[in-house]
Design a protein around this motif. Sequence first.
Motif, PDB file in Angstrom:
ATOM      1  N   PHE A 181     -23.571 -45.370  -0.207  1.00  0.00           N
ATOM      2  CA  PHE A 181     -23.713 -44.064  -0.856  1.00  0.00           C
ATOM      3  C   PHE A 181     -24.935 -43.292  -0.351  1.00  0.00           C
ATOM      4  CE2 PHE A 181     -21.487 -45.626  -4.991  1.00  0.00           C
ATOM      5  CZ  PHE A 181     -20.266 -45.469  -4.381  1.00  0.00           C
ATOM      6  N   LEU A 227     -27.172 -37.952  -3.573  1.00  0.00           N
ATOM      7  CA  LEU A 227     -26.999 -37.691  -4.999  1.00  0.00           C
ATOM      8  C   LEU A 227     -25.990 -38.614  -5.675  1.00  0.00           C
ATOM      9  CD1 LEU A 227     -24.213 -36.184  -4.636  1.00  0.00           C
ATOM     10  CD2 LEU A 227     -25.518 -34.082  -4.668  1.00  0.00           C
ATOM     11  N   TYR A 228     -25.531 -39.641  -4.975  1.00  0.00           N
ATOM     12  CA  TYR A 228     -24.490 -40.492  -5.545  1.00  0.00           C
ATOM     13  C   TYR A 228     -25.031 -41.637  -6.411  1.00  0.00           C
ATOM     14  CZ  TYR A 228     -21.727 -37.735  -2.367  1.00  0.00           C
ATOM     15  OH  TYR A 228     -21.148 -36.675  -1.741  1.00  0.00           O
ATOM     16  N   GLY A 258     -27.757 -41.984  -8.211  1.00  0.00           N
ATOM     17  CA  GLY A 258     -28.228 -41.576  -9.527  1.00  0.00           C
ATOM     18  C   GLY A 258     -27.087 -41.354 -10.505  1.00  0.00           C
ATOM     19  N   GLN A 259     -25.983 -40.791 -10.027  1.00  0.00           N
ATOM     20  CA  GLN A 259     -24.828 -40.603 -10.910  1.00  0.00           C
ATOM     21  C   GLN A 259     -24.252 -41.949 -11.358  1.00  0.00           C
ATOM     22  OE1 GLN A 259     -21.968 -37.329  -9.858  1.00  0.00           O
ATOM     23  NE2 GLN A 259     -23.182 -37.249  -8.000  1.00  0.00           N
ATOM     24  N   GLU A 312     -25.996 -44.692 -11.621  1.00  0.00           N
ATOM     25  CA  GLU A 312     -26.969 -45.247 -12.563  1.00  0.00           C
ATOM     26  C   GLU A 312     -26.824 -44.634 -13.954  1.00  0.00           C
ATOM     27  OE1 GLU A 312     -31.030 -45.729 -11.347  1.00  0.00           O
ATOM     28  OE2 GLU A 312     -30.478 -46.211  -9.288  1.00  0.00           O
ATOM     29  N   ALA A 313     -26.482 -43.354 -14.005  1.00  0.00           N
ATOM     30  CA  ALA A 313     -26.279 -42.718 -15.313  1.00  0.00           C
ATOM     31  C   ALA A 313     -25.082 -43.341 -16.038  1.00  0.00           C
ATOM     32  CB  ALA A 313     -26.101 -41.207 -15.158  1.00  0.00           C
ATOM     33  N   ASP A 365     -26.151 -46.806 -17.202  1.00  0.00           N
ATOM     34  CA  ASP A 365     -27.023 -46.672 -18.374  1.00  0.00           C
ATOM     35  C   ASP A 365     -26.205 -46.429 -19.634  1.00  0.00           C
ATOM     36  OD1 ASP A 365     -29.710 -46.100 -19.673  1.00  0.00           O
ATOM     37  OD2 ASP A 365     -28.669 -44.207 -20.034  1.00  0.00           O
ATOM     38  N   VAL A 397     -11.143 -44.631   0.032  1.00  0.00           N
ATOM     39  CA  VAL A 397     -11.194 -44.120  -1.341  1.00  0.00           C
ATOM     40  C   VAL A 397     -10.167 -43.000  -1.530  1.00  0.00           C
ATOM     41  CG1 VAL A 397     -13.037 -42.422  -0.890  1.00  0.00           C
ATOM     42  CG2 VAL A 397     -12.714 -43.330  -3.191  1.00  0.00           C
ATOM     43  N   ALA A 425     -12.643 -39.198 -10.763  1.00  0.00           N
ATOM     44  CA  ALA A 425     -12.660 -38.354  -9.562  1.00  0.00           C
ATOM     45  C   ALA A 425     -12.074 -39.150  -8.413  1.00  0.00           C
ATOM     46  CB  ALA A 425     -14.088 -37.914  -9.243  1.00  0.00           C
ATOM     47  N   ILE A 426     -11.177 -38.538  -7.699  1.00  0.00           N
ATOM     48  CA  ILE A 426     -10.466 -39.230  -6.635  1.00  0.00           C
ATOM     49  C   ILE A 426     -11.401 -39.634  -5.497  1.00  0.00           C
ATOM     50  CG2 ILE A 426      -9.829 -37.274  -5.172  1.00  0.00           C
ATOM     51  CD1 ILE A 426      -6.928 -38.356  -5.391  1.00  0.00           C
ATOM     52  N   SER A 427     -12.511 -38.936  -5.328  1.00  0.00           N
ATOM     53  CA  SER A 427     -13.417 -39.225  -4.213  1.00  0.00           C
ATOM     54  C   SER A 427     -14.659 -40.009  -4.623  1.00  0.00           C
ATOM     55  CB  SER A 427     -13.858 -37.912  -3.558  1.00  0.00           C
ATOM     56  OG  SER A 427     -14.535 -37.099  -4.509  1.00  0.00           O
ATOM     57  N   PHE A 428     -14.756 -40.434  -5.879  1.00  0.00           N
ATOM     58  CA  PHE A 428     -15.964 -41.138  -6.307  1.00  0.00           C
ATOM     59  C   PHE A 428     -15.604 -42.219  -7.333  1.00  0.00           C
ATOM     60  CE2 PHE A 428     -20.708 -40.289  -7.608  1.00  0.00           C
ATOM     61  CZ  PHE A 428     -21.044 -41.526  -7.105  1.00  0.00           C
ATOM     62  N   ARG A 479     -18.358 -44.356  -9.074  1.00  0.00           N
ATOM     63  CA  ARG A 479     -18.916 -43.865 -10.338  1.00  0.00           C
ATOM     64  C   ARG A 479     -17.932 -44.021 -11.497  1.00  0.00           C
ATOM     65  NH1 ARG A 479     -19.450 -37.485 -10.658  1.00  0.00           N
ATOM     66  NH2 ARG A 479     -17.212 -37.789 -11.025  1.00  0.00           N
ATOM     67  N   ARG A 501     -35.678 -45.288 -19.539  1.00  0.00           N
ATOM     68  CA  ARG A 501     -35.155 -45.429 -18.189  1.00  0.00           C
ATOM     69  C   ARG A 501     -35.351 -44.140 -17.392  1.00  0.00           C
ATOM     70  NH1 ARG A 501     -30.961 -48.821 -15.859  1.00  0.00           N
ATOM     71  NH2 ARG A 501     -30.113 -49.381 -17.882  1.00  0.00           N
ATOM     72  N   ILE A 517     -34.058 -42.243 -13.974  1.00  0.00           N
ATOM     73  CA  ILE A 517     -32.989 -42.237 -12.971  1.00  0.00           C
ATOM     74  C   ILE A 517     -33.289 -41.170 -11.932  1.00  0.00           C
ATOM     75  CG2 ILE A 517     -30.539 -41.764 -12.587  1.00  0.00           C
ATOM     76  CD1 ILE A 517     -29.991 -42.945 -15.358  1.00  0.00           C
ATOM     77  N   ASN A 518     -33.321 -41.586 -10.678  1.00  0.00           N
ATOM     78  CA  ASN A 518     -33.535 -40.633  -9.590  1.00  0.00           C
ATOM     79  C   ASN A 518     -32.195 -40.001  -9.225  1.00  0.00           C
ATOM     80  OD1 ASN A 518     -36.457 -40.826  -8.801  1.00  0.00           O
ATOM     81  ND2 ASN A 518     -35.894 -42.991  -8.847  1.00  0.00           N
ATOM     82  N   LEU A 519     -31.885 -38.900  -9.887  1.00  0.00           N
ATOM     83  CA  LEU A 519     -30.599 -38.253  -9.671  1.00  0.00           C
ATOM     84  C   LEU A 519     -30.534 -37.661  -8.268  1.00  0.00           C
ATOM     85  CD1 LEU A 519     -27.977 -37.607 -11.151  1.00  0.00           C
ATOM     86  CD2 LEU A 519     -28.992 -35.464 -11.901  1.00  0.00           C
ATOM     87  N   LEU A 520     -31.562 -36.938  -7.880  1.00  0.00           N
ATOM     88  CA  LEU A 520     -31.653 -36.423  -6.510  1.00  0.00           C
ATOM     89  C   LEU A 520     -33.089 -35.988  -6.272  1.00  0.00           C
ATOM     90  CD1 LEU A 520     -30.216 -35.653  -3.853  1.00  0.00           C
ATOM     91  CD2 LEU A 520     -29.886 -33.372  -4.790  1.00  0.00           C
ATOM     92  N   HIS A 553     -25.211 -37.199   3.028  1.00  0.00           N
ATOM     93  CA  HIS A 553     -25.537 -38.015   4.205  1.00  0.00           C
ATOM     94  C   HIS A 553     -24.301 -38.390   5.017  1.00  0.00           C
ATOM     95  CE1 HIS A 553     -24.100 -41.397   1.873  1.00  0.00           C
ATOM     96  NE2 HIS A 553     -24.297 -42.205   2.870  1.00  0.00           N
ATOM     97  N   TYR A 554     -23.113 -38.141   4.468  1.00  0.00           N
ATOM     98  CA  TYR A 554     -21.897 -38.297   5.267  1.00  0.00           C
ATOM     99  C   TYR A 554     -21.650 -37.052   6.131  1.00  0.00           C
ATOM    100  CZ  TYR A 554     -20.784 -41.904   1.707  1.00  0.00           C
ATOM    101  OH  TYR A 554     -20.813 -42.977   0.854  1.00  0.00           O
TER     102      TYR A 554
END
Lengths: 246, 246, 246
Positions: free
Chosen positions: A9, A14-15, A17-18, A20-21, A24, A72, A119-122, A125, B31, B33-36, B168-169
């Motif tokens: 990722f 930005l992946y 952290g999402q 991790e949310a 959590d 994916v 989400a079809i691409s993630f 998460r 907690r 979280i490093n979202l971005l 990053h992709y």
Amino acid sequence: MALLLFTDFGASDLYVGQVEAVLDRYAPGVRVINLLNEAPCFNVKASAHLLAALSKQVPRGHVFLTVVDPGVGGTREGLVVRVDGRSYVGPDNGLLSVLWARGTVKSAWRITTWPTEAAISFQGRDVFAPIAAAVVTGEFPNENVKQIPAPGILLPGEDLAEIVYVDHYGNAFTGLRGEALATDRLLRVRRMEIPHARVFSEAPPGQAFWFVNSIGLVEIAMPGVSAARMLGLRVGQPLEWASGIS
Amino acid sequence: MALLLFTDFGASDLYVGQVEAVLDRYAPGVRVINLLNEAPCFNVKASAHLLAALSKQVPRGHVFLTVVDPGVGGTREGLVVRVDGRSYVGPDNGLLSVLWARGTVKSAWRITTWPTEAAISFQGRDVFAPIAAAVVTGEFPNENVKQIPAPGILLPGEDLAEIVYVDHYGNAFTGLRGEALATDRLLRVRRMEIPHARVFSEAPPGQAFWFVNSIGLVEIAMPGVSAARMLGLRVGQPLEWASGIS
Amino acid sequence: MALLLFTDFGASDLYVGQVEAVLDRYAPGVRVINLLNEAPCFNVKASAHLLAALSKQVPRGHVFLTVVDPGVGGTREGLVVRVDGRSYVGPDNGLLSVLWARGTVKSAWRITTWPTEAAISFQGRDVFAPIAAAVVTGEFPNENVKQIPAPGILLPGEDLAEIVYVDHYGNAFTGLRGEALATDRLLRVRRMEIPHARVFSEAPPGQAFWFVNSIGLVEIAMPGVSAARMLGLRVGQPLEWASGIS
């Protein structure tokens, strides 16, 4: 017990952290460790070998969320495996099959119920993270999975004679396990023959060498410079022992 | 409740850890979280649109520390907003104004008292982090803020027809929200017209496509390669629907 | 109390997560903060000056795991120091000696017993992390260390007139402390003479300036662009005050 991420990722993106949310939310208070989020991008085979070696460094009992997933959104299935006391959640595309092949006590489950709003691409998460949270909190197996005899996609468990990872120092990890190797062997890569040294400080300056690294793999390095850049090594590069089969 | 960072402090740099040490001091046990931390550098407008989309993926109740702040040390004010159950602390420079414009239930506060020892170049650590900790621990509103009707700097809440992020992709996020878009539309960028595909695995190899991504934005991608590099896309690049206004 | 990492293990690489897994095992529940994992690679002197400045930003009581260690696997010793209320665990190669030289209340211990199974190339994980965990949980000093009067390798505690760090914005940190400096001084680097500005927003566009940064060091910056790239600055670059000795 902790949750460990092994993904492609991106460590800076930005992946994570999402994810991790979500962890959590479903496993509050559980420690999340970013083991590696720069796994070889889209490269399931190299990642599978790296993960098999790396996860043995982690105490039993932990749960891995593992996603290297070029397919994916397609038809590949989702998977949970438990191998020798560690649990893994991810795509059924071979990523978990090297550690599966090498394991002794093991179970596998197919993910049968997928969240409708995923989400079809993630799916890392929306599908795998909630299941990893269920595993770590003990709410597993549940009604969203069914046990199967083995993962659907199986790669061989034997060593892989290729570069599987290049670290930020420029050291190149191979898929060869280093246990009980004779140290007079020469490792042949790109027409070079590379000798063994026990450690950086014992290698001559400017001299490439191989050694058994901290996760048990044969690694190619050079003192003070990037071996990958100097020798032109990349993930996927084939190699062999000069003195015949290992 | 967790504290989420959305900044341009750099994911690998020495700034985030210092912020985390402050958060640990004032909100121990919460907690982080490093979202971005690689938000578009110094680009408030793109960051504001990205944040508005990204924060909707996070459960209500969480607190965001948000810093993209080219004017740090100047005269711009500090801000706390609460929008539809999520709280945000950061500079009053437009960064929080897109989510503000799109929100329903909302409040705003100006930061009126600044710590005297705050470093002029790192208000994220010395001003905004302590306030974010106060919000998450429930010691807010306090005597250091005063309620105001709205942020001082307001950007429009409408979609932004520009690239706002490149991951990053090499996939390029736009500031266009994807809900309920007809999939026969063509997206025009740099004189190319890009068709829709549902997912990577359904796009022809070598073919750029747009899809609605996992944070609800229209995204431009290519299977297996970097769309940004292949198509020359960068944050700020304008684009439009070929078939007229959206 | 938290555990803070200051290493050159790489922020995106597979080393930090392994260290975190060890810390979780021996100090469960303790917060781990990645202060900086991109310390100047293999550069002990620059890292020592950066660490001395950076660690003063962190509250007393915390424990630092510090590894910049080109001699790993060689004969250098391991060290624990406690300086003015903060503790540090790492190699005895000078890394901890600048903060030691500047400290007031201080103690030092040599690591005398090393785990037999420690990987020769990753003592950060196998030697220093367990000891850092022991320090943070109060199981220190223990039978694996013995008190010594001072670290074995001592660098001078005076300011270092070199670039010691370049951040992701391209700002260049020097090893010069900025307290009580006259602001009419010119900083000379690569034949340029750089004037002071209080903050980015007060510097003329396109003009390099120096200021005292958020960790108390003199820093070279340019508004909106990378000073390091524009001026050709790298870690190790020497510099001096144009108006004589500081």
